[in-house]
Design an enzyme around this catalytic site. Structure first.
Site, mmCIF file in Angstrom:
data_model
loop_
_atom_site.group_PDB
_atom_site.id
_atom_site.type_symbol
_atom_site.label_atom_id
_atom_site.label_comp_id
_atom_site.label_asym_id
_atom_site.label_seq_id
_atom_site.Cartn_x
_atom_site.Cartn_y
_atom_site.Cartn_z
ATOM 1 N N SER A 77 0.942 -1.084 0.154
ATOM 2 C CA SER A 77 -0.123 -0.269 0.374
ATOM 3 C C SER A 77 0.882 1.331 -0.063
ATOM 4 O O SER A 77 2.098 1.635 -0.353
ATOM 5 C CB SER A 77 -1.137 -0.255 1.422
ATOM 6 O OG SER A 77 -1.888 1.277 0.857
ATOM 7 N N ASP A 215 -5.516 -3.666 -3.495
ATOM 8 C CA ASP A 215 -4.183 -3.512 -1.915
ATOM 9 C C ASP A 215 -3.458 -4.711 -1.341
ATOM 10 O O ASP A 215 -4.471 -5.378 -1.557
ATOM 11 C CB ASP A 215 -5.003 -2.917 -1.096
ATOM 12 C CG ASP A 215 -4.497 -2.467 -0.461
ATOM 13 O OD1 ASP A 215 -3.047 -2.183 -0.203
ATOM 14 O OD2 ASP A 215 -4.761 -1.827 0.703
#
EC number: 3.1.1.-
Length: 386
Positions: A77, A215
């Protein structure tokens, strides 16, 4: 005569000890891991700026960069974005961003990245500005061009498998040599926050290979430390420089793991009596936060235990703020006021003790780490010159 003999014995003992220490430093494999957390990436950015400053001071070199000292840098991330920023080369084949450039990057681009799209049914943010700035900063750079080994995670929602982008995987899986801009968007594309990312590369046969990614926290649950260590371990099979940690010999591993802060209010917010009446909707709002917190804790617990059992606890440092409150707990609050608070959190964290049992501050621990990183780099450079 006896005195001379004793002196010679002592001299050779010191020489042997010094040689042993040098060998250990020379063989040590260095790993940097950076958690996910959206705008809270400002916290590890402050830590990285301090560490890089210490390395520049120790080596008397204002051009020293983190990528010069770490064998593996991994992130997920926002941690994946930081990884790319400090490992992607510029036109002079040096990192395009110094650590001191990261916080200004968040202040300049954060408010535009986290600009509510106005959609009720779709993702909170459309991701267009994020993709635009990634393409602008990272250009056409691909994984193989990274200045050191990287480990950036994502998750393919079409194949239901994690995807790990590393240089060491490219020989067997050349389709993973994607653009860093595509990788960074993918690892940051948190469900409900940003749309998933589609892109394609080519296999060794020239066939089209498609990615449908979200993600990286879905794959590694926010804390990529174990992933980064596994990449370093796998490198041992191919690179002699990594042979010292074969079979998980963590004694020769120097690991720095940076968190983005945890919510001190979370445990106090809900009780068993309250949650006993919850349905699916209420649980959906908190289950991800609970899972990430538990996984991060267990990762730190596992690594701490392993290093302690090997009497190498000084080889592992987890830098984490466990008392975030208010707006600083939010991954997408990019208001100037909140970002200023996050800067304060990072700066204050440097002054805090590493743990209840270790009064050493994070600042002191990072200075020690910087000295180890510097010494190890010098030993390797000296060996290469012979």
């Amino acid at each position: 005569m006896a005195t001379t003999k004793s002196f010679l014995i002592l001299f050779f003992m010191i020489l042997a000890t010094t040689s042993s220490t040098c060998a250990k430093l020379e063989e040590m494999v260095t790993v940097l891991s950076i958690d996910g957390g959206g705008i809270k990436g400002i916290i590890p950015a402050i830590i990285l700026e301090f560490l890089e400053g210490q390395l520049q001071e120790v080596d008397n070199n204002k051009d020293a960069r983190l990528a010069d000292y770490f064998d593996v840098i991994g992130g997920t991330s926002t941690g994946g974005l930081l990884t790319a920023m400090i490992t992607t080369p510029n036109e002079n084949n040096r990192p395009f961003a110094a650590a001191k450039d990261i916080v200004p990057f968040y202040f300049e681009h954060g408010p535009h990245i986290f600009n509510y799209s106005g959609s009720i049914f779709g993702p909170r943010y459309d991701g267009k500005y994020l993709m635009q700035v990634l393409q602008e900063k990272l250009g056409e750079t691909r994984v193989h061009q990274a200045l050191t080994e990287v480990a950036i995670s994502s998750f393919d929602i079409k194949t239901n498998k994690p995807v790990i982008f590393t240089k060491s995987n490219l020989a067997k899986s050349p389709e993973l040599d994607a653009k860093m801009s595509d990788i960074c968007y993918s690892t940051a594309a948190a469900p409900t926050y940003f749309p998933p990312h589609y892109f394609a590369t080519n296999t060794s046969n020239g066939d089209k290979y498609e990615f449908n990614l979200v993600d990286g926290a879905v794959a590694t649950v926010a804390d990529p430390a174990l992933l980064s260590v596994s990449v370093a371990t796998r490198r041992a099979e191919e690179d002699p420089a990594f042979a010292s940690i074969r079979s998980l010999n963590y004694k020769q591993l120097l690991l720095l793991s940076l968190g983005t802060g945890t919510n001190s209010e979370f445990d106090k917010t809900h009780t068993a009596q309250e949650t006993a009446k919850w349905g699916a909707l209420q649980w959906m709002l908190v289950i991800q936060q609970m899972t990430e917190a538990a996984s991060s804790y267990m990762t730190d617990y596992y690594l701490s235990t392993v290093f302690q059992d090997l009497h190498s606890q000084n080889n592992y440092l987890r830098v984490q703020e466990n008392a975030l409150t208010g707006t600083t707990t939010k991954a997408d609050d990019a208001s100037e006021a909140n970002m200023e608070l996050l800067v304060q959190v990072g700066e204050n964290l440097l002054k805090k003790p590493v743990s209840k049992d270790n009064p050493e501050t994070y600042e002191e621990a990072l200075k020690r780490f910087a000295k180890l990183l510097s010494d190890r780099k010098k030993f390797r450079a000296n060996k290469a010159s012979y």
